[in-house]
Design a protein around this motif. Structure first.
Motif, PDB file in Angstrom:
ATOM      1  N   ARG A   3       0.853  -1.185   0.000  1.00  0.00           N
ATOM      2  CA  ARG A   3       0.000   0.000   0.000  1.00  0.00           C
ATOM      3  C   ARG A   3       0.886   1.230   0.000  1.00  0.00           C
ATOM      4  NH1 ARG A   3      -5.217   1.446   1.174  1.00  0.00           N
ATOM      5  NH2 ARG A   3      -5.568   3.464   2.182  1.00  0.00           N
ATOM      6  N   PHE A   4       0.550   2.184  -0.865  1.00  0.00           N
ATOM      7  CA  PHE A   4       1.373   3.394  -0.956  1.00  0.00           C
ATOM      8  C   PHE A   4       0.477   4.578  -1.283  1.00  0.00           C
ATOM      9  CE2 PHE A   4       4.310   6.275  -3.357  1.00  0.00           C
ATOM     10  CZ  PHE A   4       5.166   6.547  -2.302  1.00  0.00           C
ATOM     11  N   GLU A   5       0.574   5.610  -0.459  1.00  0.00           N
ATOM     12  CA  GLU A   5      -0.183   6.850  -0.637  1.00  0.00           C
ATOM     13  C   GLU A   5      -1.669   6.584  -0.879  1.00  0.00           C
ATOM     14  OE1 GLU A   5       1.723   9.373  -3.513  1.00  0.00           O
ATOM     15  OE2 GLU A   5       3.344   9.871  -2.122  1.00  0.00           O
ATOM     16  N   GLY A   6      -2.248   5.706  -0.017  1.00  0.00           N
ATOM     17  CA  GLY A   6      -3.675   5.460  -0.049  1.00  0.00           C
ATOM     18  C   GLY A   6      -4.149   4.479  -1.098  1.00  0.00           C
ATOM     19  N   LYS A   7      -3.229   3.887  -1.860  1.00  0.00           N
ATOM     20  CA  LYS A   7      -3.586   2.955  -2.914  1.00  0.00           C
ATOM     21  C   LYS A   7      -3.058   1.569  -2.577  1.00  0.00           C
ATOM     22  CE  LYS A   7      -4.615   1.215  -6.992  1.00  0.00           C
ATOM     23  NZ  LYS A   7      -6.013   0.938  -7.421  1.00  0.00           N
ATOM     24  N   ASP A   8      -3.939   0.539  -2.658  1.00  0.00           N
ATOM     25  CA  ASP A   8      -3.532  -0.849  -2.463  1.00  0.00           C
ATOM     26  C   ASP A   8      -3.133  -1.460  -3.800  1.00  0.00           C
ATOM     27  OD1 ASP A   8      -4.046  -1.078   0.349  1.00  0.00           O
ATOM     28  OD2 ASP A   8      -6.198  -1.106  -0.112  1.00  0.00           O
ATOM     29  N   PHE A   9      -1.931  -2.034  -3.827  1.00  0.00           N
ATOM     30  CA  PHE A   9      -1.435  -2.720  -5.021  1.00  0.00           C
ATOM     31  C   PHE A   9      -1.343  -4.208  -4.706  1.00  0.00           C
ATOM     32  CE2 PHE A   9       0.046   1.624  -5.383  1.00  0.00           C
ATOM     33  CZ  PHE A   9      -0.180   1.929  -6.716  1.00  0.00           C
ATOM     34  N   GLU A  10      -2.255  -4.985  -5.257  1.00  0.00           N
ATOM     35  CA  GLU A  10      -2.288  -6.408  -4.985  1.00  0.00           C
ATOM     36  C   GLU A  10      -1.273  -7.153  -5.844  1.00  0.00           C
ATOM     37  OE1 GLU A  10      -6.258  -7.722  -5.638  1.00  0.00           O
ATOM     38  OE2 GLU A  10      -7.093  -6.581  -3.942  1.00  0.00           O
ATOM     39  N   GLU A  11      -0.820  -8.292  -5.339  1.00  0.00           N
ATOM     40  CA  GLU A  11       0.093  -9.137  -6.094  1.00  0.00           C
ATOM     41  C   GLU A  11      -0.598  -9.635  -7.355  1.00  0.00           C
ATOM     42  OE1 GLU A  11       2.700 -13.270  -5.553  1.00  0.00           O
ATOM     43  OE2 GLU A  11       1.573 -12.413  -3.865  1.00  0.00           O
TER      44      GLU A  11
END
Length: 309
Positions: free
Chosen positions: A176-184
């Motif tokens: 998670r970075f700057e309010g955004k979730d990045f899933e695998e």
């Protein structure tokens, strides 16, 4: 002592200038592309002491090198200490071998700043001497020539990704970075999310090397988009992003020749990292390159440029 990281907005220099612009020129908007290139030209003074003076013959397929520069804080003038090259990628392209070499240079690399007569972080070269000092510093560090450069400021990143319809990337782990979730897994990213995906470093197990890998992934995706006719749907938007944010010493004719004669070499990209270790001097973090391994890398790049023949 653990290094302190002050986050800056970073950006990517996209080789889309080779693909997107030339497809646009050949298909729709030659006059618009010609006008755009007149406005993005930036010539640099070359000196006899530099690595290579011979001109590159693109029609004959000479291998050449390119420095991609991502500049933060574009509202400041070159020479301002906070105006730095936060992304440096050195590229060699050899059409005879149908291959491309891509080297990510960590921004904190400790090396001689050519023309400043001291050692410091390599990304400070732009602050102290603009494009010319950055080129000469990279040439000295890798002991190879920089034939051409493409420089882009951070405002162009999100606009370019959006203009080509977004990018698809493979994410190796959840974060998670700057309010955004990045899933695998496989992700389709717009400009805003791609910008965040390219910037995260603290939560990456490989630190800056992991971030560099994600940056290179976006560059390669943009290259693929640039070679695809289906991506050219908003020509004026793409050209506006380029004109406002990119500067280069490549001419329109040279870019046209590259697009025509070198595109197959972009299908095989070998990625390299600068070997070294974390270090500290006077409580300031530096990345200390392994000089022997940098020399080995230099020989690989020279061979790819056919400088040893």
């Amino acid at each position: 002592m653990k290094k302190k990281i002050k986050w800056k907005k970073i950006l990517l220099i996209m080789m889309t200038v080779f693909g997107v612009l030339m497809v646009a020129a050949g298909s729709y908007a030659w006059n618009l592309v010609t006008s755009t290139f007149m406005n993005i030209q930036e010539n640099i003074e070359r000196q006899e002491a530099e690595k290579r003076l011979a001109s590159i013959n693109f029609d004959e397929g000479d291998p050449f090198s390119l420095l991609l520069m991502g500049i933060d804080e574009p509202e400041k003038e070159a020479g301002d200490f906070y105006h730095r090259s936060d992304t440096l990628v050195y590229v060699t392209i050899n059409p005879e071998k149908n291959s491309t070499q891509m080297v990510s240079i960590p921004r904190d690399t400790y090396t001689d700043l050519v023309g400043y007569n001291k050692k410091d972080k390599i990304n400070h070269s732009y602050a102290f001497g603009g494009t010319e000092m950055t080129i000469r510093t990279v040439e000295n560090f890798l002991d190879v020539p920089v034939d051409y450069f493409v420089r882009m400021d951070m405002n162009g990143f999100k606009g370019m990704v959006d203009a080509v319809g977004g990018v698809e990337v493979e994410n190796g782990f959840d974060f998670r970075f700057e309010g955004k979730d990045f899933e695998e897994g496989t992700l389709q990213l717009n400009g805003e999310d791609a910008w965040k995906f390219a910037r995260m470093r603290l939560d990456d197990p490989r630190g800056d090397f992991g971030r560099q890998e994600r940056q290179r992934q976006i560059i390669k995706e943009l290259v693929d988009k640039g070679k695809s006719f289906s991506s050219i749907t908003r020509i004026e938007e793409i050209l506006s992003v380029v004109e406002d944010n990119i500067r280069t010493n490549l001419s329109l004719g040279e870019v046209w020749s590259i697009q025509s004669n070198y595109r197959d070499a972009l299908n095989s990209i070998e990625e390299h990292e600068i070997a070294g270790e974390d270090g500290e001097m006077d409580k300031v973090y530096y990345y200390l390159p392994d000089e022997e391994k940098v020399q080995d890398l230099s020989e690989v790049l020279k061979e790819h440029l056919e400088l040893n023949e």
